[in-house]
Scaffold this motif. Sequence first.
Motif, mmCIF file in Angstrom:
data_model
loop_
_atom_site.group_PDB
_atom_site.id
_atom_site.type_symbol
_atom_site.label_atom_id
_atom_site.label_comp_id
_atom_site.label_asym_id
_atom_site.label_seq_id
_atom_site.Cartn_x
_atom_site.Cartn_y
_atom_site.Cartn_z
ATOM 1 N N VAL A 198 -5.195 29.950 -6.409
ATOM 2 C CA VAL A 198 -4.769 28.980 -7.432
ATOM 3 C C VAL A 198 -4.402 27.652 -6.780
ATOM 4 C CG1 VAL A 198 -3.080 28.518 -9.253
ATOM 5 C CG2 VAL A 198 -3.986 30.831 -8.927
ATOM 6 N N ASP A 199 -3.814 27.725 -5.584
ATOM 7 C CA ASP A 199 -3.389 26.505 -4.893
ATOM 8 C C ASP A 199 -4.572 25.609 -4.578
ATOM 9 O OD1 ASP A 199 -1.308 24.932 -3.443
ATOM 10 O OD2 ASP A 199 -2.616 25.411 -1.744
ATOM 11 N N ARG A 200 -5.714 26.203 -4.386
ATOM 12 C CA ARG A 200 -6.899 25.384 -4.100
ATOM 13 C C ARG A 200 -7.283 24.493 -5.273
ATOM 14 N NH1 ARG A 200 -10.990 29.388 -0.689
ATOM 15 N NH2 ARG A 200 -9.585 29.675 1.118
ATOM 16 N N PHE A 201 -6.845 24.833 -6.471
ATOM 17 C CA PHE A 201 -7.176 24.032 -7.644
ATOM 18 C C PHE A 201 -6.031 23.112 -8.051
ATOM 19 C CE2 PHE A 201 -9.983 27.696 -7.921
ATOM 20 C CZ PHE A 201 -11.196 27.119 -8.245
ATOM 21 N N VAL A 202 -4.798 23.562 -7.953
ATOM 22 C CA VAL A 202 -3.683 22.759 -8.450
ATOM 23 C C VAL A 202 -2.976 21.993 -7.341
ATOM 24 C CG1 VAL A 202 -3.293 24.355 -10.350
ATOM 25 C CG2 VAL A 202 -2.015 24.652 -8.225
ATOM 26 N N GLY A 203 -3.151 22.368 -6.097
ATOM 27 C CA GLY A 203 -2.473 21.703 -4.996
ATOM 28 C C GLY A 203 -3.369 20.695 -4.295
ATOM 29 N N GLY A 204 -2.753 19.917 -3.406
ATOM 30 C CA GLY A 204 -3.513 18.975 -2.580
ATOM 31 C C GLY A 204 -3.896 17.680 -3.272
ATOM 32 N N TRP A 205 -3.204 17.331 -4.370
ATOM 33 C CA TRP A 205 -3.526 16.081 -5.075
ATOM 34 C C TRP A 205 -2.687 14.932 -4.500
ATOM 35 C CZ3 TRP A 205 -7.374 15.450 -8.554
ATOM 36 C CH2 TRP A 205 -7.943 16.594 -9.122
ATOM 37 N N GLU A 206 -3.355 13.778 -4.318
ATOM 38 C CA GLU A 206 -2.679 12.590 -3.802
ATOM 39 C C GLU A 206 -3.101 11.360 -4.601
ATOM 40 O OE1 GLU A 206 -3.520 12.107 0.312
ATOM 41 O OE2 GLU A 206 -2.773 14.096 0.888
ATOM 42 N N PHE A 207 -2.212 10.398 -4.598
ATOM 43 C CA PHE A 207 -2.491 9.128 -5.268
ATOM 44 C C PHE A 207 -2.299 8.015 -4.248
ATOM 45 C CE2 PHE A 207 -0.717 5.550 -7.939
ATOM 46 C CZ PHE A 207 -1.944 5.165 -8.453
ATOM 47 N N ASN B 115 0.853 -1.182 0.000
ATOM 48 C CA ASN B 115 0.000 0.000 0.000
ATOM 49 C C ASN B 115 0.891 1.235 0.000
ATOM 50 O OD1 ASN B 115 0.302 -0.841 3.027
ATOM 51 N ND2 ASN B 115 -0.211 1.332 3.092
ATOM 52 N N TRP B 116 0.380 2.301 -0.575
ATOM 53 C CA TRP B 116 1.198 3.498 -0.706
ATOM 54 C C TRP B 116 0.322 4.747 -0.750
ATOM 55 C CZ3 TRP B 116 0.362 -0.127 -4.473
ATOM 56 C CH2 TRP B 116 -0.335 0.305 -5.596
ATOM 57 N N VAL B 117 0.943 5.863 -0.406
ATOM 58 C CA VAL B 117 0.339 7.192 -0.513
ATOM 59 C C VAL B 117 1.396 8.096 -1.140
ATOM 60 C CG1 VAL B 117 -0.565 9.185 0.720
ATOM 61 C CG2 VAL B 117 -1.133 6.875 1.514
ATOM 62 N N TYR B 118 1.028 8.800 -2.205
ATOM 63 C CA TYR B 118 1.960 9.710 -2.861
ATOM 64 C C TYR B 118 1.291 11.063 -3.029
ATOM 65 C CZ TYR B 118 5.177 11.757 -6.252
ATOM 66 O OH TYR B 118 6.061 12.584 -6.882
ATOM 67 N N GLU B 119 1.856 12.048 -2.364
ATOM 68 C CA GLU B 119 1.364 13.413 -2.492
ATOM 69 C C GLU B 119 2.080 14.061 -3.678
ATOM 70 O OE1 GLU B 119 2.346 15.104 1.257
ATOM 71 O OE2 GLU B 119 0.677 14.136 2.320
ATOM 72 N N LEU B 120 1.331 14.422 -4.700
ATOM 73 C CA LEU B 120 1.934 14.976 -5.904
ATOM 74 C C LEU B 120 2.647 16.290 -5.582
ATOM 75 C CD1 LEU B 120 -0.031 12.860 -7.087
ATOM 76 C CD2 LEU B 120 -0.361 14.385 -9.032
ATOM 77 N N PRO B 121 3.838 16.503 -6.131
ATOM 78 C CA PRO B 121 4.634 17.712 -5.819
ATOM 79 C C PRO B 121 4.129 18.941 -6.565
ATOM 80 C CG PRO B 121 5.805 16.366 -7.400
ATOM 81 C CD PRO B 121 4.557 15.598 -7.042
ATOM 82 N N ILE B 122 2.865 19.278 -6.365
ATOM 83 C CA ILE B 122 2.242 20.404 -7.049
ATOM 84 C C ILE B 122 1.546 21.263 -5.999
ATOM 85 C CG2 ILE B 122 0.579 21.108 -8.811
ATOM 86 C CD1 ILE B 122 0.897 18.362 -10.082
ATOM 87 N N GLY B 123 1.732 22.559 -6.070
ATOM 88 C CA GLY B 123 1.049 23.469 -5.160
ATOM 89 C C GLY B 123 2.021 24.237 -4.296
ATOM 90 N N MET C 44 7.428 21.344 -5.468
ATOM 91 C CA MET C 44 8.353 21.494 -6.576
ATOM 92 C C MET C 44 7.745 22.283 -7.726
ATOM 93 S SD MET C 44 10.279 18.471 -8.716
ATOM 94 C CE MET C 44 10.843 17.753 -7.186
ATOM 95 N N LEU C 45 6.466 22.009 -8.022
ATOM 96 C CA LEU C 45 5.786 22.673 -9.121
ATOM 97 C C LEU C 45 4.748 23.643 -8.570
ATOM 98 C CD1 LEU C 45 5.256 19.565 -11.462
ATOM 99 C CD2 LEU C 45 7.102 21.243 -11.554
ATOM 100 N N PHE C 46 4.698 24.835 -9.137
ATOM 101 C CA PHE C 46 3.763 25.877 -8.718
ATOM 102 C C PHE C 46 3.910 26.167 -7.224
ATOM 103 C CE2 PHE C 46 1.787 23.619 -12.279
ATOM 104 C CZ PHE C 46 1.643 24.652 -13.202
ATOM 105 N N GLY C 47 5.148 26.172 -6.748
ATOM 106 C CA GLY C 47 5.395 26.357 -5.325
ATOM 107 C C GLY C 47 5.111 27.748 -4.829
ATOM 108 N N ASP C 48 5.177 28.742 -5.735
ATOM 109 C CA ASP C 48 4.958 30.113 -5.298
ATOM 110 C C ASP C 48 3.595 30.630 -5.708
ATOM 111 O OD1 ASP C 48 5.380 30.056 -7.972
ATOM 112 O OD2 ASP C 48 6.846 31.709 -8.017
ATOM 113 N N THR C 49 2.672 29.731 -5.964
ATOM 114 C CA THR C 49 1.344 30.143 -6.399
ATOM 115 C C THR C 49 0.547 30.729 -5.237
ATOM 116 O OG1 THR C 49 -0.631 29.408 -7.571
ATOM 117 C CG2 THR C 49 0.261 27.924 -5.930
ATOM 118 N N GLY C 50 -0.427 31.507 -5.558
ATOM 119 C CA GLY C 50 -1.286 32.089 -4.534
ATOM 120 C C GLY C 50 -2.262 31.073 -3.966
ATOM 121 N N SER C 51 -2.904 31.459 -2.854
ATOM 122 C CA SER C 51 -3.806 30.533 -2.178
ATOM 123 C C SER C 51 -5.005 30.152 -3.034
ATOM 124 C CB SER C 51 -4.274 31.155 -0.855
ATOM 125 O OG SER C 51 -4.969 32.366 -1.092
#
Length: 452
Positions: free
Chosen positions: A260-269, A239-247, A251-258
Amino acid sequence: ISNGVNVFDPNLKTPYVQSWTFGVQREIAKNMAVEVRYVGNRSLRGWTEYNLNEINIVENGFLDEFRLAQANLRANIAAGRGATFAYTGAPGTLPLPIIAGYFNRLSGVAVNDPAKYTSNQFTSTTFVNLLAVNNPAPATFASTLYGDAGRRDNALAAGLPVNLFLVNPGLQGGASFTGNGGYSRYDGLVFELNRRLTNGLLAQASYTFAKSFSSQRVSFRAPRINSLGGTLRHAFKANWVYELPIGRGRMLFGDTGSLVDRFVGGWEFHGAARIQSGQVLDFGNVNLVGMTRKDLQKAFKLRFDHAGGVIYSLPQDIIDNTIKAFSVSATSPTGYGERGAPTGRYIAPANSLSCIQVVNGDCAGQNVNVFGPRFTRFDLSVVKKTRISERLNFELRGEFLNAFNNANFFASTNLTNFTSDTFGQVTSAYRDTSNTQDPGGRLVQIVARFNF
């Protein structure tokens, strides 16, 4: 007479289990460790029911008389006297003192008079069919004899002892003795890998190689019954959990505003996988003809008839010839039914003309085991978490149970109905046993949840 009794050993002991484990754990990276461990288990003094009413067909001479009845039947058919196993006085036929006592109340010198063998039971298929040379059933013949009140009265009048077949004839509902005699063991070697949640990744995986064995004595005459148990030989789980490096902060979109972060950040697999050996399947107390158990294991594979909509677990030649081998006849020239005699490789009854079992294991193995098809299942999830406030977030999940839509057929259905046209057909597959309405195929569900 249909009553039963259960007796308990006055010195009956409480069963107990010895269990132990030891292992070695080693760090292989800053956030990762591997462990190898052994797990042992011994279950001792298991409670076992011993049968005190085993059918006796040896010491009372009935097994020898059963063989004489078989010979009478063959001789009478060959001479054109019909399908009867009665003593006719003709060459090849001999008196049957026990059977004649139950059928005609014959005793003494009367059992040697063929004119006295007048019962229509000598031609009844109820008894004739049990004399089939390719699958004789002396124990069933005996139980049918004493199972009828009228025949029991005949036997008593003929002077046969009431306990001729059963040591407790007045307890035909069963007589058992419960004592200590069960035993089982389990040995497993486990390899485990753990990676704690760092850099957005958590992973756990394990592989187990295991063997189990159980043994118990249920009869005073028969040897111990041994079984492989239900343990899976190989099992891999992960079993695994991977938090995508976005938001924000990633690593990606790290300096985005809050916003935009609500749409591109917080993704997990997320995912869970299970790959394991097939279950242990038991063909029972049978003979293998033209093949070994290893050959049967190699032949045991799922076969799909897409046009007919049928799944088979064995090659067609084994299925067809096994049905022929169990479709026996006591009156045909070949000893088999209308399907004809089996050829090639097939599963056959334990009993035959050359060997009649008194207890399981006399003429064939107690169990013929194979392993069913491999079980494979992957459950995957895509998760989106959106922070609303410091203590509140919204979670949207897409869950794909059995994501690759792999149907795990048991192949354990119709394995011992050897005379049926459905022998070897598979009619069931895995379904979740926790009553979650998981049909066993791919199941997609959308989950929305507020966490606070």
